[in-house]
Design a protein around this motif. Structure first.
Motif, PDB file in Angstrom:
ATOM      1  N   VAL A 251       0.850  -1.189   0.000  1.00  0.00           N
ATOM      2  CA  VAL A 251       0.000   0.000   0.000  1.00  0.00           C
ATOM      3  C   VAL A 251       0.884   1.236   0.000  1.00  0.00           C
ATOM      4  O   VAL A 251       1.721   1.409   0.881  1.00  0.00           O
ATOM      5  CB  VAL A 251      -0.919   0.035   1.230  1.00  0.00           C
ATOM      6  CG1 VAL A 251      -1.747   1.329   1.246  1.00  0.00           C
ATOM      7  CG2 VAL A 251      -1.836  -1.171   1.263  1.00  0.00           C
ATOM      8  N   TYR A 252       0.676   2.097  -0.992  1.00  0.00           N
ATOM      9  CA  TYR A 252       1.400   3.359  -1.078  1.00  0.00           C
ATOM     10  C   TYR A 252       0.413   4.501  -0.827  1.00  0.00           C
ATOM     11  O   TYR A 252      -0.457   4.767  -1.661  1.00  0.00           O
ATOM     12  CB  TYR A 252       2.055   3.515  -2.450  1.00  0.00           C
ATOM     13  CG  TYR A 252       3.099   2.458  -2.729  1.00  0.00           C
ATOM     14  CD1 TYR A 252       4.403   2.608  -2.268  1.00  0.00           C
ATOM     15  CD2 TYR A 252       2.773   1.313  -3.438  1.00  0.00           C
ATOM     16  CE1 TYR A 252       5.364   1.632  -2.513  1.00  0.00           C
ATOM     17  CE2 TYR A 252       3.723   0.337  -3.686  1.00  0.00           C
ATOM     18  CZ  TYR A 252       5.015   0.498  -3.215  1.00  0.00           C
ATOM     19  OH  TYR A 252       5.948  -0.478  -3.449  1.00  0.00           O
ATOM     20  N   ALA A 253       0.537   5.129   0.321  1.00  0.00           N
ATOM     21  CA  ALA A 253      -0.378   6.201   0.709  1.00  0.00           C
ATOM     22  C   ALA A 253       0.381   7.519   0.784  1.00  0.00           C
ATOM     23  O   ALA A 253       1.497   7.573   1.320  1.00  0.00           O
ATOM     24  CB  ALA A 253      -1.025   5.890   2.057  1.00  0.00           C
ATOM     25  N   ALA A 254      -0.226   8.577   0.257  1.00  0.00           N
ATOM     26  CA  ALA A 254       0.415   9.889   0.316  1.00  0.00           C
ATOM     27  C   ALA A 254       0.430  10.432   1.739  1.00  0.00           C
ATOM     28  O   ALA A 254       1.406  11.054   2.162  1.00  0.00           O
ATOM     29  CB  ALA A 254      -0.305  10.864  -0.609  1.00  0.00           C
ATOM     30  N   THR A 255      -0.658  10.206   2.481  1.00  0.00           N
ATOM     31  CA  THR A 255      -0.781  10.750   3.834  1.00  0.00           C
ATOM     32  C   THR A 255      -1.557   9.790   4.716  1.00  0.00           C
ATOM     33  O   THR A 255      -2.246   8.890   4.236  1.00  0.00           O
ATOM     34  CB  THR A 255      -1.539  12.097   3.850  1.00  0.00           C
ATOM     35  OG1 THR A 255      -2.925  11.870   3.530  1.00  0.00           O
ATOM     36  CG2 THR A 255      -0.960  13.088   2.854  1.00  0.00           C
ATOM     37  N   PHE A 256      -1.466  10.037   6.018  1.00  0.00           N
ATOM     38  CA  PHE A 256      -2.422   9.447   6.933  1.00  0.00           C
ATOM     39  C   PHE A 256      -3.704  10.281   6.884  1.00  0.00           C
ATOM     40  O   PHE A 256      -3.688  11.461   6.535  1.00  0.00           O
ATOM     41  CB  PHE A 256      -1.897   9.441   8.369  1.00  0.00           C
ATOM     42  CG  PHE A 256      -0.888   8.366   8.655  1.00  0.00           C
ATOM     43  CD1 PHE A 256      -1.232   7.024   8.531  1.00  0.00           C
ATOM     44  CD2 PHE A 256       0.400   8.691   9.041  1.00  0.00           C
ATOM     45  CE1 PHE A 256      -0.309   6.024   8.792  1.00  0.00           C
ATOM     46  CE2 PHE A 256       1.329   7.698   9.315  1.00  0.00           C
ATOM     47  CZ  PHE A 256       0.973   6.366   9.183  1.00  0.00           C
ATOM     48  N   TYR A 257      -4.815   9.653   7.248  1.00  0.00           N
ATOM     49  CA  TYR A 257      -6.097  10.364   7.298  1.00  0.00           C
ATOM     50  C   TYR A 257      -6.153  11.146   8.615  1.00  0.00           C
ATOM     51  O   TYR A 257      -6.416  10.590   9.674  1.00  0.00           O
ATOM     52  CB  TYR A 257      -7.244   9.361   7.207  1.00  0.00           C
ATOM     53  CG  TYR A 257      -8.614   9.981   7.065  1.00  0.00           C
ATOM     54  CD1 TYR A 257      -9.018  10.531   5.859  1.00  0.00           C
ATOM     55  CD2 TYR A 257      -9.509  10.002   8.130  1.00  0.00           C
ATOM     56  CE1 TYR A 257     -10.270  11.087   5.709  1.00  0.00           C
ATOM     57  CE2 TYR A 257     -10.766  10.556   7.996  1.00  0.00           C
ATOM     58  CZ  TYR A 257     -11.139  11.099   6.784  1.00  0.00           C
ATOM     59  OH  TYR A 257     -12.392  11.655   6.649  1.00  0.00           O
ATOM     60  N   ASN A 258      -5.863  12.438   8.536  1.00  0.00           N
ATOM     61  CA  ASN A 258      -5.958  13.302   9.713  1.00  0.00           C
ATOM     62  C   ASN A 258      -6.841  14.492   9.374  1.00  0.00           C
ATOM     63  O   ASN A 258      -7.538  14.492   8.350  1.00  0.00           O
ATOM     64  CB  ASN A 258      -4.569  13.728  10.198  1.00  0.00           C
ATOM     65  CG  ASN A 258      -3.850  14.644   9.207  1.00  0.00           C
ATOM     66  OD1 ASN A 258      -4.397  15.052   8.179  1.00  0.00           O
ATOM     67  ND2 ASN A 258      -2.602  14.965   9.505  1.00  0.00           N
ATOM     68  N   GLU A 259      -6.850  15.491  10.206  1.00  0.00           N
ATOM     69  CA  GLU A 259      -7.790  16.602  10.019  1.00  0.00           C
ATOM     70  C   GLU A 259      -7.578  17.315   8.686  1.00  0.00           C
ATOM     71  O   GLU A 259      -8.527  17.648   7.973  1.00  0.00           O
ATOM     72  CB  GLU A 259      -7.668  17.606  11.171  1.00  0.00           C
ATOM     73  CG  GLU A 259      -8.698  18.723  11.151  1.00  0.00           C
ATOM     74  CD  GLU A 259     -10.133  18.209  11.234  1.00  0.00           C
ATOM     75  OE1 GLU A 259     -11.009  18.842  10.602  1.00  0.00           O
ATOM     76  OE2 GLU A 259     -10.368  17.202  11.918  1.00  0.00           O
ATOM     77  N   THR A 260      -6.330  17.536   8.312  1.00  0.00           N
ATOM     78  CA  THR A 260      -6.061  18.252   7.063  1.00  0.00           C
ATOM     79  C   THR A 260      -6.402  17.407   5.842  1.00  0.00           C
ATOM     80  O   THR A 260      -7.064  17.890   4.908  1.00  0.00           O
ATOM     81  CB  THR A 260      -4.587  18.679   7.010  1.00  0.00           C
ATOM     82  OG1 THR A 260      -4.290  19.540   8.113  1.00  0.00           O
ATOM     83  CG2 THR A 260      -4.285  19.423   5.710  1.00  0.00           C
TER      84      THR A 260
END
Length: 234
Positions: free
Chosen positions: A59-68
């Motif tokens: 899995v290649y994810a750009a970001t974690f799922y956070n507020e931004t």
């Protein structure tokens, strides 16, 4: 393309005058139409490596799922800010490995929407990301490779087994794409990776079609400790 780029540069000051550039996450004024303010850039959390537990494929994810990242996804998917597809895809592309020289480019296959949801929203957010990734040289987009045969309910609150039961048989390979998928490296594209139930259903269909390998590319990945409120519905 060079002419289009030149026209864009020429009329950029006019566009900025009529529509002052603002950060799509917080609304703060910024220098250019594409991008984020410094605070929002710095608040994005980039995964160090690897896939979250429970995923059998890379899995290649750009970001974690956070507020931004949540604000960006909501603006893109539910706020109609489809121009954000370019920015999100650029961040995703930075995490994907470079294609092997001399090898066939992977197929970029978006997670499908059911036709009713597609009609109501007007676009498939994963398909737009796949097309942008193709423009960035990360593969060849096949936006119709997978089909969601039936509409499925929101999976929030269900356990892994229940989620998988809901999605059993819901996603299949489009007959017109079946021959193209066989023996190819596939990148499954989505905006947010939550429990992984939908991606597992997609992977099962792609494996049945004879894919040589499968990886997942997403903008945001939900991970314990980073999840701020419910992830947006597919």
């Amino acid at each position: 393309m060079a002419v289009v780029a030149q026209l864009a540069r020429t009329f950029a000051p006019v566009v900025d005058l009529i529509y002052p550039p603002r950060c799509p996450a917080c609304g703060e004024g910024i220098a250019h139409q594409a991008g984020l303010c410094l605070d929002c850039w710095s608040s994005l959390e980039v995964p160090a490596h690897g896939a979250p537990s429970g995923h059998a494929v890379p899995v290649y994810a750009a970001t974690f799922y956070n507020e931004t990242s949540r604000k960006l996804v909501l603006a893109y998917k539910h706020g109609g800010r489809i121009a954000l597809a370019r920015l999100l895809a650029q961040l995703m592309a930075a995490r994907l490995p470079e294609p092997v020289a001399g090898a066939s480019l992977p197929l970029l296959v978006p997670v499908p929407l059911h036709r009713w949801r597609l009609w109501s929203r007007g676009f498939n957010q994963a398909a737009l990301l796949a097309r942008e990734l193709a423009r960035l040289g990360k593969g060849e987009a096949d936006v119709a490779a997978l089909v969601r045969r039936r509409r499925t309910p929101h999976l929030g609150g269900l356990g892994r087994d229940a989620r998988d039961r809901v999605l059993t048989g819901a996603i299949r390979v489009n007959r017109s794409s079946a021959a193209r998928l066989a023996g190819r490296d596939i990148v499954l594209v989505d905006d947010v990776l939550t429990s992984g139930a939908t991606s597992r259903a997609c992977i099962a269909a792609l494996e049945q079609a004879g894919a040589a390998s499968i990886t997942i590319a997403c903008f945001a990945r939900v991970e314990e400790g980073h999840h701020l409120g419910p992830a947006p519905k597919t």
